[in-house]
Design a protein around this motif. Structure first.
Motif, mmCIF file in Angstrom:
data_model
loop_
_atom_site.group_PDB
_atom_site.id
_atom_site.type_symbol
_atom_site.label_atom_id
_atom_site.label_comp_id
_atom_site.label_asym_id
_atom_site.label_seq_id
_atom_site.Cartn_x
_atom_site.Cartn_y
_atom_site.Cartn_z
ATOM 1 N N ALA A 1 1.125 -1.341 -0.204
ATOM 2 C CA ALA A 1 0.482 -0.150 0.046
ATOM 3 C C ALA A 1 0.738 1.193 -0.034
ATOM 4 C CB ALA A 1 -1.449 0.010 1.071
ATOM 5 N N ALA A 2 2.386 1.417 0.662
ATOM 6 C CA ALA A 2 3.199 2.662 1.120
ATOM 7 C C ALA A 2 3.791 2.578 -0.581
ATOM 8 C CB ALA A 2 3.547 2.166 2.266
ATOM 9 N N ILE A 3 3.883 1.835 -1.167
ATOM 10 C CA ILE A 3 4.977 1.749 -2.503
ATOM 11 C C ILE A 3 3.387 2.116 -3.413
ATOM 12 C CG2 ILE A 3 5.276 0.616 -4.746
ATOM 13 C CD1 ILE A 3 6.250 -1.820 -2.648
ATOM 14 N N THR A 4 1.861 1.821 -3.268
ATOM 15 C CA THR A 4 1.170 1.947 -4.369
ATOM 16 C C THR A 4 1.471 3.730 -4.370
ATOM 17 O OG1 THR A 4 0.497 0.393 -4.479
ATOM 18 C CG2 THR A 4 -1.558 2.352 -4.775
ATOM 19 N N LEU A 5 0.934 4.359 -2.719
ATOM 20 C CA LEU A 5 0.820 6.052 -2.072
ATOM 21 C C LEU A 5 2.153 6.032 -2.929
ATOM 22 C CD1 LEU A 5 -0.532 8.266 -1.342
ATOM 23 C CD2 LEU A 5 0.960 7.237 0.970
ATOM 24 N N ALA A 6 3.536 6.078 -3.073
ATOM 25 C CA ALA A 6 4.206 6.474 -3.114
ATOM 26 C C ALA A 6 4.780 6.912 -4.758
ATOM 27 C CB ALA A 6 5.661 6.019 -2.387
ATOM 28 N N SER A 7 4.139 5.314 -5.495
ATOM 29 C CA SER A 7 4.145 6.235 -6.981
ATOM 30 C C SER A 7 3.592 6.479 -7.088
ATOM 31 C CB SER A 7 3.393 4.296 -7.854
ATOM 32 O OG SER A 7 4.929 3.471 -7.178
ATOM 33 N N SER A 8 1.861 6.426 -6.131
ATOM 34 C CA SER A 8 1.263 7.698 -7.083
ATOM 35 C C SER A 8 1.176 9.375 -6.802
ATOM 36 C CB SER A 8 -0.251 7.570 -6.008
ATOM 37 O OG SER A 8 -1.067 6.572 -6.481
ATOM 38 N N LEU A 9 2.120 8.670 -5.388
ATOM 39 C CA LEU A 9 2.696 10.982 -5.556
ATOM 40 C C LEU A 9 4.098 10.854 -6.639
ATOM 41 C CD1 LEU A 9 2.805 10.523 -1.381
ATOM 42 C CD2 LEU A 9 1.349 11.606 -3.095
ATOM 43 N N ALA A 10 4.172 10.544 -7.611
ATOM 44 C CA ALA A 10 5.014 10.440 -8.183
ATOM 45 C C ALA A 10 5.259 11.097 -9.603
ATOM 46 C CB ALA A 10 5.955 9.020 -8.387
ATOM 47 N N ALA A 11 4.200 11.867 -9.475
ATOM 48 C CA ALA A 11 3.738 12.639 -10.524
ATOM 49 C C ALA A 11 4.996 14.076 -11.098
ATOM 50 C CB ALA A 11 2.691 13.604 -10.507
ATOM 51 N N VAL B 1 11.235 8.520 -14.481
ATOM 52 C CA VAL B 1 10.745 7.564 -13.618
ATOM 53 C C VAL B 1 9.135 7.182 -12.756
ATOM 54 C CG1 VAL B 1 11.524 8.217 -10.484
ATOM 55 C CG2 VAL B 1 12.992 7.773 -12.308
ATOM 56 N N ASP B 2 8.862 8.309 -12.890
ATOM 57 C CA ASP B 2 7.128 8.970 -12.920
ATOM 58 C C ASP B 2 6.709 7.659 -13.500
ATOM 59 O OD1 ASP B 2 5.349 10.765 -12.230
ATOM 60 O OD2 ASP B 2 4.799 11.048 -14.249
ATOM 61 N N GLN B 3 6.689 7.712 -15.249
ATOM 62 C CA GLN B 3 6.517 6.670 -15.932
ATOM 63 C C GLN B 3 5.736 4.503 -15.551
ATOM 64 O OE1 GLN B 3 3.760 7.006 -18.165
ATOM 65 N NE2 GLN B 3 3.611 4.604 -18.838
ATOM 66 N N ASN C 1 2.573 1.005 -10.435
ATOM 67 C CA ASN C 1 1.705 1.538 -8.985
ATOM 68 C C ASN C 1 0.449 1.035 -9.710
ATOM 69 O OD1 ASN C 1 -0.296 2.947 -7.125
ATOM 70 N ND2 ASN C 1 -1.127 4.348 -8.981
ATOM 71 N N VAL C 2 0.096 0.381 -10.496
ATOM 72 C CA VAL C 2 -1.253 0.371 -11.256
ATOM 73 C C VAL C 2 -1.218 -1.395 -10.749
ATOM 74 C CG1 VAL C 2 -3.045 -0.800 -13.124
ATOM 75 C CG2 VAL C 2 -1.685 1.582 -13.046
ATOM 76 N N LEU C 3 -0.130 -1.935 -11.612
ATOM 77 C CA LEU C 3 -0.087 -3.385 -11.339
ATOM 78 C C LEU C 3 -0.243 -4.026 -10.178
ATOM 79 C CD1 LEU C 3 2.311 -4.282 -14.039
ATOM 80 C CD2 LEU C 3 -0.023 -4.866 -13.921
ATOM 81 N N LEU C 4 0.840 -2.694 -8.493
ATOM 82 C CA LEU C 4 1.403 -3.243 -7.356
ATOM 83 C C LEU C 4 -0.578 -3.328 -6.798
ATOM 84 C CD1 LEU C 4 4.683 -2.810 -6.781
ATOM 85 C CD2 LEU C 4 3.042 -4.909 -6.702
ATOM 86 N N SER C 5 -1.390 -2.058 -6.829
ATOM 87 C CA SER C 5 -2.715 -1.793 -7.037
ATOM 88 C C SER C 5 -3.564 -3.304 -6.640
ATOM 89 C CB SER C 5 -3.289 -0.784 -6.982
ATOM 90 O OG SER C 5 -2.800 0.743 -6.756
ATOM 91 N N ASN D 1 12.411 1.955 -16.915
ATOM 92 C CA ASN D 1 13.361 2.999 -16.062
ATOM 93 C C ASN D 1 14.605 1.399 -15.293
ATOM 94 O OD1 ASN D 1 13.818 4.397 -13.389
ATOM 95 N ND2 ASN D 1 14.109 5.783 -15.315
ATOM 96 N N THR D 2 15.615 2.084 -15.652
ATOM 97 C CA THR D 2 16.409 1.004 -15.137
ATOM 98 C C THR D 2 16.435 1.262 -13.156
ATOM 99 O OG1 THR D 2 17.877 1.388 -17.045
ATOM 100 C CG2 THR D 2 18.798 1.026 -15.004
ATOM 101 N N GLU D 3 16.820 2.673 -12.907
ATOM 102 C CA GLU D 3 16.178 2.810 -11.667
ATOM 103 C C GLU D 3 15.151 1.990 -10.878
ATOM 104 O OE1 GLU D 3 16.918 6.130 -8.178
ATOM 105 O OE2 GLU D 3 16.907 6.706 -10.265
ATOM 106 N N VAL D 4 13.843 1.990 -11.437
ATOM 107 C CA VAL D 4 12.778 1.530 -11.447
ATOM 108 C C VAL D 4 13.061 -0.352 -10.974
ATOM 109 C CG1 VAL D 4 10.182 1.490 -11.006
ATOM 110 C CG2 VAL D 4 11.671 3.286 -11.347
ATOM 111 N N LYS D 5 13.129 -0.467 -12.547
ATOM 112 C CA LYS D 5 13.859 -2.318 -12.876
ATOM 113 C C LYS D 5 14.403 -2.479 -11.778
ATOM 114 C CE LYS D 5 13.786 -4.579 -16.489
ATOM 115 N NZ LYS D 5 12.284 -5.395 -16.817
ATOM 116 N N ASP D 6 15.378 -2.043 -11.429
ATOM 117 C CA ASP D 6 16.946 -2.797 -10.271
ATOM 118 C C ASP D 6 15.362 -2.939 -9.424
ATOM 119 O OD1 ASP D 6 18.290 -2.335 -12.178
ATOM 120 O OD2 ASP D 6 19.419 -1.219 -11.513
#
Length: 146
Positions: free
Chosen positions: A14-24, A30-32, A38-42, A87-92
């Motif tokens: 849930a925290a990951i989802t919230l953080a991903s939502s805040l990444a706009a 990174v945002d994309q 976010n969509v998948l982990l929701s 995105n390499t950073e997020v993918k890692d």
């Protein structure tokens, strides 16, 4: 009712989802990647919200639980996120989370949850895997909230 460390996994996602939502406001790549994650982990949160906790409770009551079936939607969502994120950073970070989840899943399947109900203690291995999964989730959160 005491919240067991194993049930913290839903909170982490849930925290990951919230953080991903805040990444706009972060960089577009990174945002994309965070948005796709976010969509998948929701979808994972929906599963963890009911099915996972229900399965753990049934296991603690001594019922035989097929965690392969319970965790399949989570595995599929993680696999899809790994496929979609470039995105390499997020993918890692996502790969680290996937590895931690795989190890956690394996240990969970080998855990005697009815013993957990009796003594309230997670097997040291599973407890360590829970902490590892939370740390991996925190890494994604950190990246997506920069």
């Amino acid at each position: 009712m005491t919240v067991l460390p194993i049930t913290r996994i839903g909170s982490v996602l849930a925290a990951i989802t919230l953080a991903s939502s805040l990444a706009a406001c972060s960089s577009q790549s990174v945002d994309q990647a965070c948005l796709q994650t976010n969509v998948l982990l929701s979808q994972v949160n929906v599963t963890l919200g009911h099915d996972f906790n229900d399965a753990v409770q049934r296991g603690m009551a001594g019922e035989q639980v097929d965690f392969d079936e319970v965790l399949a939607p989570i595995d599929e969502a993680i696999d899809q996120a790994q496929s979609d994120v470039s995105n390499t950073e997020v993918k890692d970070a996502l790969n680290g989370f996937a590895d931690a989840f795989e190890t956690f899943s394996t240990d969970l399947k080998n855990q005697d949850l009815s013993a957990l109900a009796q003594d309230g203690e997670l097997d040291d291995s599973l407890n360590g895997q829970t902490d590892g999964l939370i740390a991996a989730g925190d890494q994604i959160t950190d990246i997506c909230t920069q």
